[in-house]
Design a protein around this motif. Structure first.
Motif: not given
Length: 306
Positions: A37-39, A67-76, A90-96
């Motif tokens: 997200p924008d910071r 904000e989190k890749l696990r959010m439903p709308e991101a998964q969709e 260098a994405y910055g989040q751990i992928l499930r």
């Protein structure tokens, strides 16, 4: 599969990821981009998009910034893009695991170290901090661990005495992008197999906190020079002089005596005594001022011992 029918999703955020997206988009259909997200940034704390968002907009690529890749709308959205391959730089989040399992060719990562050395979030800084003579980039397949997956290719570069985190990052970003597009065709055709990493020699480079930039003069001058190089430009190496913050942008070690933290001069430049040798300040930035050469700073301050 033709490279024109392959569906690729790219995940990345900082400047380091720009060459990878640029090269990837020039060779393959990138159907979507995932970035942070924008910071808030700068003195005005203005909301600022990550560099990858700006490049994606320039390339006309659809982007999401969960904000989190696990959010439903991101998964969709990820599922709707139906990627055959996901490339991460260098994405910055751990992928499930559900994301790792989504593309049939898996998730390929561009990592800025010679794995298994310096797995983790800050491999470039760690290599400089520990005085490594060489580093490089590794193209790997992500698994559920942190940079523990099997590797496809790697490329080495020497670390020069003039390198800092900024120069090394620029070089490795380009190397990683080049290596990525070189090895992808063979990988996608099944001619390049991923090789498991050895556990021997594995080290971990955790996330850097801002306070780690403070110089501890009970260390040797050589160790402090490495810290200056590792933490330029972020979080910046610093100390306090008369209560004011002084950023150290460039420094070198020299023979000489002084108590740890004692302010002395060496060759017309400001210096600090350390546990071993002197830390000579070649370029500094006092609070609220522009960067300046050490000798200029020394001439303009009354708070330095000679």
């Amino acid at each position: 599969m033709s490279e024109h029918t392959l569906r690729v999703v790219f995940m990345g955020s900082p400047d380091f990821a720009l060459p990878s997206l640029e090269r990837l988009a020039a060779h393959y259909p990138v159907v979507g981009v995932v970035t942070q997200p924008d910071r808030p940034a700068g003195r005005g704390r203005t909301l600022t998009p990550p560099p990858i968002k700006l490049l994606a907009d320039e390339l006309g690529l659809p982007t999401i910034q969960p904000e989190k890749l696990r959010m439903p709308e991101a998964q969709e959205q990820l599922s709707a893009w139906a990627p055959d391959l996901i490339v991460v730089t260098a994405y910055g989040q751990i992928l499930r695991q559900n994301v790792l399992d989504l593309p049939r060719f898996g998730v390929i990562n561009v990592h800025a170290s010679l794995l298994p050395r310096w797995r983790g979030a800050a491999p470039i800084q760690a290599a400089l901090l520990h005085g490594d003579r060489e580093t490089g980039v590794t193209i790997m397949k992500l698994d559920a661990g942190i940079d523990t997956g099997p590797t496809l290719a790697r490329r080495v570069t020497a670390i020069s005495e003039d390198d800092n985190a900024a120069t090394l990052s620029t070089r490795l970003a380009q190397m990683g992008a080049d290596l990525l597009v070189e090895c992808l065709p063979e990988y996608l055709e099944g001619r390049l197999k991923a090789v498991p990493q050895p556990e021997e020699g594995a080290t971990y480079a955790g996330m850097i906190k801002k306070e780690e930039g403070q110089l501890d003069f009970s260390q040797s001058a050589e160790a402090l020079v490495r810290r200056v190089r590792a933490f330029t430009p972020w979080p910046g190496a610093f100390t306090f002089v008369e209560g004011g913050l002084l950023k150290v942008l460039r420094a070198h070690a020299a023979a000489g005596k002084g108590e740890p933290g004692q302010r002395v001069s060496a060759g017309g430049k400001p210096a600090f005594g350390t546990a071993q040798g002197l830390l000579v300040l070649d370029e500094v930035q006092p609070a609220g001022k522009k960067p300046m050469l050490g000798d200029v700073f020394l001439r303009g301050t009354r708070h330095w011992e000679n």
